[in-house]
Design an enzyme around this catalytic site. Structure first.
Site, short mmCIF file in Angstrom:
data_model
loop_
_atom_site.label_atom_id
_atom_site.label_comp_id
_atom_site.label_asym_id
_atom_site.label_seq_id
_atom_site.Cartn_x
_atom_site.Cartn_y
_atom_site.Cartn_z
N GLU A 169 40.47 65.00 98.29
CA GLU A 169 41.11 64.44 97.10
C GLU A 169 41.06 62.94 97.28
O GLU A 169 41.74 62.38 98.13
CB GLU A 169 42.55 64.94 96.95
CG GLU A 169 43.09 64.69 95.54
CD GLU A 169 44.17 63.64 95.48
OE1 GLU A 169 43.82 62.48 95.10
OE2 GLU A 169 45.31 63.95 95.79
N CYS A 197 47.98 58.49 93.51
CA CYS A 197 46.66 59.10 93.29
C CYS A 197 46.44 59.40 91.82
O CYS A 197 45.34 59.19 91.30
CB CYS A 197 46.55 60.39 94.10
SG CYS A 197 46.71 60.18 95.89
#
Length: 458
Positions: free
Chosen positions: A229, A263
């Site tokens: 990720e 994120c």
């Protein structure tokens, strides 16, 4: 061996330092972990669940110490209370769905054959966690990996050097064996050598695109699964029928919370031309009310960025955009020191030729553009190397679903943003990476299928 140093963004002092393990010491430790994993996997599922959740509760008991520690390590203001709410929510959900998610898949049984598929733990799972949400990102993998019967080796970012120690201390105090969940300090070269040497059976990495590429290069030819990720440049799209006040409040918070170091933070906003000016006006008013300062002080709503070099990158993107014609809307804050303490910024008159609308900023800056319709918004949202989340704002759920179907992203939000639902798969596309955490899919990624085709003697 080398020394890892956490430099506090509050004042530039060394907050913590730890020696890294040598390659030989790390191999010995991981060999012991591999040996212990089989016994851990043989324990009843409910026993593993109970021990993991006891470890989670032990972290909660440490929260009064953890919150100021996080402020000192990475700058998040203490007023927000740390990460235990999300940490506990995610682990609890994975515990609740474990029995069903890990159950055998019955294919069929008759007088001659019994056929089914089991979920088998990979073995030793290597979790490389980031500094921006160091507890919540780590637990996304640590909890389901342990519950599924894996052993876990956790390596945390240097900026949040003490988080892995805290987690290991808590889980060991709750009864999870030390050789089943281990925190380890490693430099980059040793990490790569261990991966290349097949030390691990599965790798979960959260971090930069460059870091993810390094993980994949190290694992090349080993057939070790690598889940990543990585970066994001998440868009928000405010349609003509949106609740304007709710959209502004949520999207600007999504852009600025944690000093933009999220994120799935909002980094670019597209607003229908009929609402654009009003949106910008309201957004500027919100940001001008922020208090930039020492994160240990309750009045502070915006702390320093975690490192001066991160702030320097945001300053560079803003300066380049302004040089190319962008308009700034926020005057410098008094606490902006040219270092880690960085004023938030809202930009208009931006284009996708500017880095601030293309490259990950990971800081308190957002560009806002007017759009005439859904087609233009979709084209702009997809004009990115990243694909983590997208936030849509409309009163029409069906319209949002149609738009969402055309966006290249891992998650589509409607009338919300910057939230991780543990019942859904956390995943991305393009340079955001591959794989998926949490949900039943998270369990599938942390195990391998094993098929049984049993012929009966008749």
């Amino acid at each position: 061996m080398s020394v890892l140093r956490c430099i506090s963004p509050i004042d530039g002092s060394v907050f913590a330092e730890r020696e890294t393990a040598s390659i030989d010491a790390a191999k010995i430790q991981i060999a012991a972990i591999r040996t212990a994993q089989a016994a851990w996997a043989a324990r009843p599922l409910q026993e593993r669940i109970d021990l993991v959740m006891a470890g989670v509760a032990a972290i909660g008991a440490m929260n009064d110490q953890i919150v100021p520690e996080l402020a000192r390590m990475m700058g998040r203001p203490v007023r927000y209370g740390g990460e235990f709410g999300g940490f506990n929510e995610r682990a609890s959900h994975m515990a609740q769905i474990a029995e069903e998610a890990l159950a055998d898949i019955e294919v069929g049984e008759d007088a001659t054959f019994r056929r089914y598929i089991k979920r088998i733990p990979h073995g030793v799972v290597f979790v490389v966690a980031p500094w921006n949400y160091p507890y919540m990102t780590a637990i996304n993998t640590v909890a389901p990996a342990l519950i599924a019967g894996n052993a876990v080796v956790l390596k945390h970012a240097t900026q949040t050097l003490l988080v892995g120690e805290r987690m290991a201390q808590a889980f060991h105090s709750a009864g999870v064996p030390e050789d089943v969940f281990a925190n380890i300090f490693l430099d980059h070269d040793t990490t790569s050598d261990l991966i290349a040497g097949n030390a691990f059976d599965f790798i979960n990495f959260t971090g930069s695109v460059g870091g993810g590429a390094a993980m994949e290069r190290a694992a090349a030819g080993t057939f070790t699964g690598v889940s990543t990720e990585l970066g994001g440049k998440d868009p928000g799209y405010v349609m003509d029928d949106a609740d304007l006040d709710a959209a502004v409040d949520t999207l600007i918070d999504g852009a600025m919370f944690n000093s933009g170091q999220c994120c799935c933070g909002i980094e670019r906003i597209y607003v229908h031309e009929s609402l654009h000016d009003a949106f910008v006006e309201k957004a500027v008013a919100i940001v001008n009310d922020y208090v930039l300062g020492n994160p240990l002080e309750e009045a502070t709503t915006l702390g320093p960025m975690a490192n001066v070099r991160f702030a320097d990158e945001v300053r560079a993107q803003v300066a380049e955009a302004v040089a190319d014609g962008a308009t700034t809307h926020i005057e410098p804050f008094a606490a902006d020191d040219g270092g880690a303490y960085l004023s938030p910024q809202i930009l208009t008159n931006v284009t996708h030729k500017m880095r601030v609308m293309r490259d990950e900023s990971f800081g308190p800056v957002v560009g806002i553009m007017p759009v005439k319709d859904d087609a233009e918004a979709i084209a702009l949202m997809n004009d990115s190397q990243f694909g983590l989340t997208a936030s849509l704002w409309t009163s029409d759920v069906d319209r949002a679903a149609r738009v969402g179907d055309r966006i290249e992203t891992g998650t589509v939000f409607l009338n919300r943003a910057d939230y991780l639902d543990p019942g859904l798969c956390w995943t991305g596309c393009k340079n955001t990476g591959r794989g998926g955490g949490l949900s039943v899919i998270g369990y599938h990624n942390l195990t391998r299928p094993k098929s049984y085709h049993l012929k009966k003697v008749t």
